[in-house]
Design an enzyme around this catalytic site. Sequence first.
Site, short mmCIF file in Angstrom:
data_model
loop_
_atom_site.label_atom_id
_atom_site.label_comp_id
_atom_site.label_asym_id
_atom_site.label_seq_id
_atom_site.Cartn_x
_atom_site.Cartn_y
_atom_site.Cartn_z
N TYR A 137 0.85 -1.18 0.00
CA TYR A 137 0.00 0.00 0.00
C TYR A 137 0.89 1.23 0.00
CZ TYR A 137 -3.59 3.40 1.13
OH TYR A 137 -4.43 4.49 1.10
N ASP A 232 9.33 2.96 0.62
CA ASP A 232 8.18 3.67 1.19
C ASP A 232 8.26 3.47 2.70
OD1 ASP A 232 5.82 4.67 2.07
OD2 ASP A 232 4.54 3.54 0.70
N LYS A 260 3.29 9.95 8.32
CA LYS A 260 2.87 9.60 9.68
C LYS A 260 3.72 10.32 10.75
CE LYS A 260 0.79 5.26 8.11
NZ LYS A 260 -0.65 5.42 8.06
C1 LIG Z 1 3.32 2.33 3.53
C2 LIG Z 1 2.36 3.46 3.29
N1 LIG Z 1 2.59 4.32 2.30
C3 LIG Z 1 1.80 5.36 2.04
C4 LIG Z 1 0.67 5.58 2.79
C5 LIG Z 1 -0.23 6.74 2.50
O1 LIG Z 1 -0.08 7.71 3.46
P1 LIG Z 1 -1.26 8.76 3.71
O2 LIG Z 1 -2.40 8.00 4.30
O3 LIG Z 1 -0.67 9.78 4.62
O4 LIG Z 1 -1.59 9.33 2.37
C6 LIG Z 1 0.36 4.72 3.84
C7 LIG Z 1 -0.83 4.93 4.67
O5 LIG Z 1 -1.15 4.20 5.57
C8 LIG Z 1 1.22 3.62 4.09
O6 LIG Z 1 0.96 2.74 5.07
#
Ligand SMILES: Cc1ncc(COP(=O)(O)O)c(C=O)c1O
Length: 430
Positions: A137, A232, A260
Site C-alpha cells: 500500500y 516507502d 505519519k
Molecule cells: C506504507 C504506506 N505508504 C503510504 C501511505 C499513504 O499515506 P497517507 O495516508 O498519509 O496518504 C500509507 C498509509 O497508511 C502507508 O501505510
Amino acid sequence: MTSAQSHKISDVIPGGTFGATKWPEGYNHVIDHGKGPRLWTTEGKVLIDYLLGSGPMVLGHAHPKVVAAIQEQAARGTQFYGMNDVAPALASRIVELVPCAEQVKFVSDGASATFYAMRFARAFTGRTLIMKFDGAYHGSHDYAMYGFQPDHRSNVPKLNSGSAGIPSEISKTMLVAPYNDLEAATSLAMANADNLAAIIVEPVQRSLMPKPGYLAGLRALCDRIGAILIFDEVVTGFRLSLGGAQQAFGVTPDLCSLGKIVGGGLPLAAVAGRRDILELSGNASKDDGKSVFIDGTLSGNPLAAAAGLATINVLVEEDGPAKLAKIGTKLKQGFEDCAKRLSIGLQVIGPPVFPDPIFDLKPVYDQPTYMAANRGAARQFGTEMLKHDIFLRVGAKFYVSITHDDDVLDTTCKAAYSAMQAVRDAGLVK
Ligand SMILES: Cc1ncc(COP(=O)(O)O)c(C=O)c1O
C-alpha cells in the site's frame, strides 16, 4: 469541546468514515479527546488505542512537548507559504537521521510522497515504468492503487485497480511483482530493463518482514539496470529505528517517502533522498525536460513541522524506537501466552514495533500466504477486542506508543484472552 451538529454524520460524510476503513456496527466511535494511550469517546467510553491515528501518535496522544510546540507555533502563525524557520530544522533532523536523505521535499500526506517519489524517478531516468509489489500500500493515488485490493476484496483479479475511476492506461505504466521473491522481481525487471524508472517497496510490506538479503537484492538489481530504488517508509520511518527500515536493515535506497510520524499527528510528509534527484525540483520553471514541478499550498507548513520536529526530538531523547520495540514485544508475548493457554495456533508477525497476530501457523511471507492465513479469525479477533474497549482497525497490526505501560498491556492481554476464547468458541481456529 463539542460543536453543534445538525446532521447525522453519514448524511454529510460519505459512509460516515474519513477514509476507507469501516468499523463494525456499534463501534464507529466518535472520539472526543485522547491522552497518552487512551481515547475518550463522545459517549463517555474510555478506549485503549492501538490505531494511534493510523500510526503517527508514537508518543501517545497530546504529549506535552508536542502540544507545547504546536501552541508556540500557532501563536506565531500557522501558514505562510513563504519559507519558515521550522521546516528547515525538521529537514536538517531528517538529513541527520535518515541514511538516504541528502535533501527533503515536503508534501502534506504519504500518498503525495510516494506519488512524487515516482515522478522524481521518472524524470531522473527518463523512463516510464514503476515496479511495485503485490499487496503493498502506497496511498490511494492512481499509480499506487494499481494492483492493490482492499483486504475484503482479495478475490478480485489482482491486477485490477482496487478503485473505480482509475484509467486503464495506468496499467501500461506499472509492473507488479510478488513480494519477497527476488527471482521474480529480477526477471520482470530484466524484461523491462530499458524502461524501468524505479522499484518502490515497503521495506516491511504491511507486516511482512523482508527475507534476509531481499532488500539488498533489490538494491543490487536497481544498480544493475540504472533504476531508482524507493523505500516507502511512511510506516517504518523513525519507528523501526530513528533512521527507519533503511537503517535497521542496512540497505540505503535512492529515495524514500516519509509520512505519519514525520508530521507528529499533523498533515505533513516528505520525499527524502539523493541530492542529484531532489534538486530536479529546485527550479521548476526551468524548461529542460528534467525539472520536476511540485507545489502544494501547505507543503512545509510550520505548524505540522513543529509537531513533527517535537515528536522526532522526543524519540531521539528517549531512544523511542527501542522503547516501542520493548513494548511491542511484551504485547506479542502477551498474545502468544493467551493463545498457548487456549491451545490456539497463533503466530505474531511483523517487527516488534507493530505486532500482527495471525491465527495460522503456516509461513506467511507474501500477499497470497497472508490472505490464506485465516483472515476470518484475525478479523473476528479484532471485532472481539473492540467489544473490550480496545480501539483498532479490525484485522490489522497493533501500533504501540511509548505510553503503553504495563497496566495498559495487562488490560489488553486480559481482553485478548477473552477475545481469543470467543474466536475459538466460534469455531474459527484449529
Ligand atoms: C506504507 C504506506 N505508504 C503510504 C501511505 C499513504 O499515506 P497517507 O495516508 O498519509 O496518504 C500509507 C498509509 O497508511 C502507508 O501505510
